[in-house]
Design an enzyme around this catalytic site. Structure first.
Site, PDB file in Angstrom:
ATOM      1  N   TYR A 139       0.809  -1.221   0.000  1.00 35.39           N
ATOM      2  CA  TYR A 139       0.000   0.000   0.000  1.00 35.39           C
ATOM      3  C   TYR A 139       0.838   1.265   0.000  1.00 35.39           C
ATOM      4  CZ  TYR A 139      -3.974  -3.004   0.738  1.00 35.39           C
ATOM      5  OH  TYR A 139      -4.929  -3.962   0.566  1.00 35.39           O
ATOM      6  N   LYS A 190       3.119 -15.627   3.164  1.00 33.23           N
ATOM      7  CA  LYS A 190       3.336 -16.496   2.003  1.00 33.23           C
ATOM      8  C   LYS A 190       4.854 -16.625   1.843  1.00 33.23           C
ATOM      9  CE  LYS A 190       1.498 -18.748  -1.499  1.00 33.23           C
ATOM     10  NZ  LYS A 190       0.919 -20.074  -1.275  1.00 33.23           N
ATOM     11  N   ASP A 223      -3.006 -19.046   2.077  1.00 36.65           N
ATOM     12  CA  ASP A 223      -3.980 -19.840   1.308  1.00 36.65           C
ATOM     13  C   ASP A 223      -4.609 -20.916   2.197  1.00 36.65           C
ATOM     14  OD1 ASP A 223      -1.358 -20.754   1.310  1.00 36.65           O
ATOM     15  OD2 ASP A 223      -1.376 -21.481  -0.754  1.00 36.65           O
ATOM     16  N   ASP A 247      -6.232  -7.127   4.448  1.00 37.45           N
ATOM     17  CA  ASP A 247      -7.361  -6.540   3.724  1.00 37.45           C
ATOM     18  C   ASP A 247      -8.276  -7.643   3.191  1.00 37.45           C
ATOM     19  OD1 ASP A 247      -9.002  -4.859   2.344  1.00 37.45           O
ATOM     20  OD2 ASP A 247      -7.482  -4.050   1.008  1.00 37.45           O
ATOM     21  N   ASP A 251     -12.343  -9.395   4.799  1.00 39.19           N
ATOM     22  CA  ASP A 251     -13.630  -9.440   4.093  1.00 39.19           C
ATOM     23  C   ASP A 251     -14.224 -10.844   4.204  1.00 39.19           C
ATOM     24  OD1 ASP A 251     -13.405  -6.776   3.352  1.00 39.19           O
ATOM     25  OD2 ASP A 251     -14.232  -7.154   1.348  1.00 39.19           O
TER      26      ASP A 251
END
Ligand SMILES: NC(=O)c1ccc[n+]([C@@H]2O[C@H](COP(=O)([O-])OP(=O)(O)OC[C@H]3O[C@@H](n4cnc5c(N)ncnc54)[C@H](O)[C@@H]3O)[C@@H](O)[C@H]2O)c1
Length: 354
Positions: A139, A190, A223, A247, A251
């Site tokens: 970001y 990751k 994942d 982020d 959700d």
């Protein structure tokens, strides 16, 4: 003479755009009804203001927030009349970056089994908090395009991870676990692919975790985490991760608690003026229809006043929200029949009486 009256906490209010204005009005009504010793000062930073005079946030805006207020309460920003979304970016990302609000805290709590899309889930099965790094990662807007618009175009977006940034958000997660009686902190990344950036996350996690021996520290690739959040969400207590993964997984987490309209968040720098906002956006198609779910904003208000040390008032608001959900005094997105205003009035009456 000593005054028996506690000093009131000063809250800067930025309702913003679309349903932001409606859910913030709802949350202010509930906070007032709870009797919490707070004052509100409104700021009109929004698409309307930007379209009127080109202001996103005034030059001294961030300094004023830090100097004159104990917390900032934001609705949502985003308006189709400003396609670049420049005002939203400068106000929201501006607060996060310029005020160095490095821990994005998102509690994920299921209030009623009927709100969860998963089968055979009890409310106690979905009760964890995501701590998202809020000032670095993908970001930072570092990168560029080379040979733009040609068949040979190259686009680069840098993932910025600093030792200081990674370490402080991990400490925040462990301290949060301690403070809230949680026993597990899981770091997700990751690192099998992003060996440099997430290698740093791995190394720092291994250094910080032993300082909290009573808390079980573990790791999961992001994942696998997504799969496990759907298969067995009850295994999680506190999850710490980088800006981008935070982020995305929040959700998914919001869906487990009934949707974006239910989700609360805080953007925190311990000891500094912090900012609190519901997770959802300005939902332009819903705006002005008295249909937006106010619970995300009301739960955010409870989180904010608890952060300011007003726990008993926050408790009243949380109890009133839980009762509203149980009695279906809620909006259509979560299976109720009330409008934004009526649902908020019902919660405010409960919070006043509780
Ligand atoms: N923090 C923020 O201010 C923030 C966050 C996300 C998006 N945005 C902005 O908001 C605008 C709309 O974005 P979007 O549509 O991707 O996301 P959104 O969160 O506004 O809406 C996504 C979906 O969730 C529903 N929804 C959201 N909040 C709800 C509520 N309180 N009650 C009931 N339903 C609700 C919407 O109707 C829509 O179907 C864009 O300009 C975007 O940039 C702002």
């Amino acid at each position: 003479m000593f005054s028996a009256v506690a000093e009131k906490k000063r809250i800067a209010v930025v309702p913003g755009d679309g349903i932001g204005k409606e859910v913030i009005a709802a949350a202010l009504e509930v906070m007032k009804a709870s009797g919490a010793p707070i004052t509100f000062t409104h700021f009109d930073w929004s698409a309307d203001r930007y379209l009127k005079d080109g202001t996103t946030i005034p030059a001294d805006g961030f300094a004023k927030l830090e100097r004159d207020f104990d917390a900032v309460f934001v609705g949502a920003l985003g308006d189709p009349r400003v396609p670049s979304n420049i005002h939203a970016k400068e106000i929201l990302l501006g607060m996060r970056f310029r005020m160095d609000l490095y821990a994005n805290v998102r509690p994920v709590k299921l209030l009623d089994a009927a709100l969860c899309p998963l089968k055979s889930v009890e409310p106690s099965d979905v009760d964890f908090t995501v701590i998202r790094e809020n000032t670095e990662g993908l970001y930072c807007d570092v990168g560029g395009n080379f040979k733009q618009g040609t068949a040979d175009e190259i686009a680069v977006q840098e993932d910025v991870n600093t030792r200081k940034g990674v370490e402080r958000v991990m400490r925040y997660a462990f301290d949060y676990a301690r403070k809230h009686g949680r026993k597990k902190v899981l770091m997700t990344d990751k690192s099998n692919v992003m060996t440099f950036a997430h290698g740093l996350w791995q190394r720092v996690f291994k250094l910080v975790a032993p300082e909290y021996p009573e808390i079980q520290a573990s790791h999961m690739y992001v994942d696998t985490l997504c799969m496990q959040m759907v298969r067995e969400p009850r295994q999680f207590e506190v999850i710490v991760t980088n800006n981008m993964f935070g982020d995305i997984i929040t959700d998914l987490a919001a869906a487990l608690q009934g949707g974006l309209g239910m989700a609360a968040s805080g953007n925190i720098h311990p000891g500094k003026t912090s900012m609190f906002e519901p997770v959802h956006g300005s939902a332009p198609p819903l705006a002005g229809k008295d249909a937006a779910n106010p619970i995300g904003a009301i739960s955010t208000a409870a989180m904010m006043i608890a952060h300011l040390g007003l726990d008993s008032f926050a408790g009243k608001i949380e109890a009133a929200v839980l009762e509203a959900v149980r009695q279906k005094k809620i909006t259509a997105d979560v299976g109720g029949t009330l409008g934004t205003r009526r649902s908020a009035e019902w919660i405010a009456e409960r919070a006043a009486g509780a």
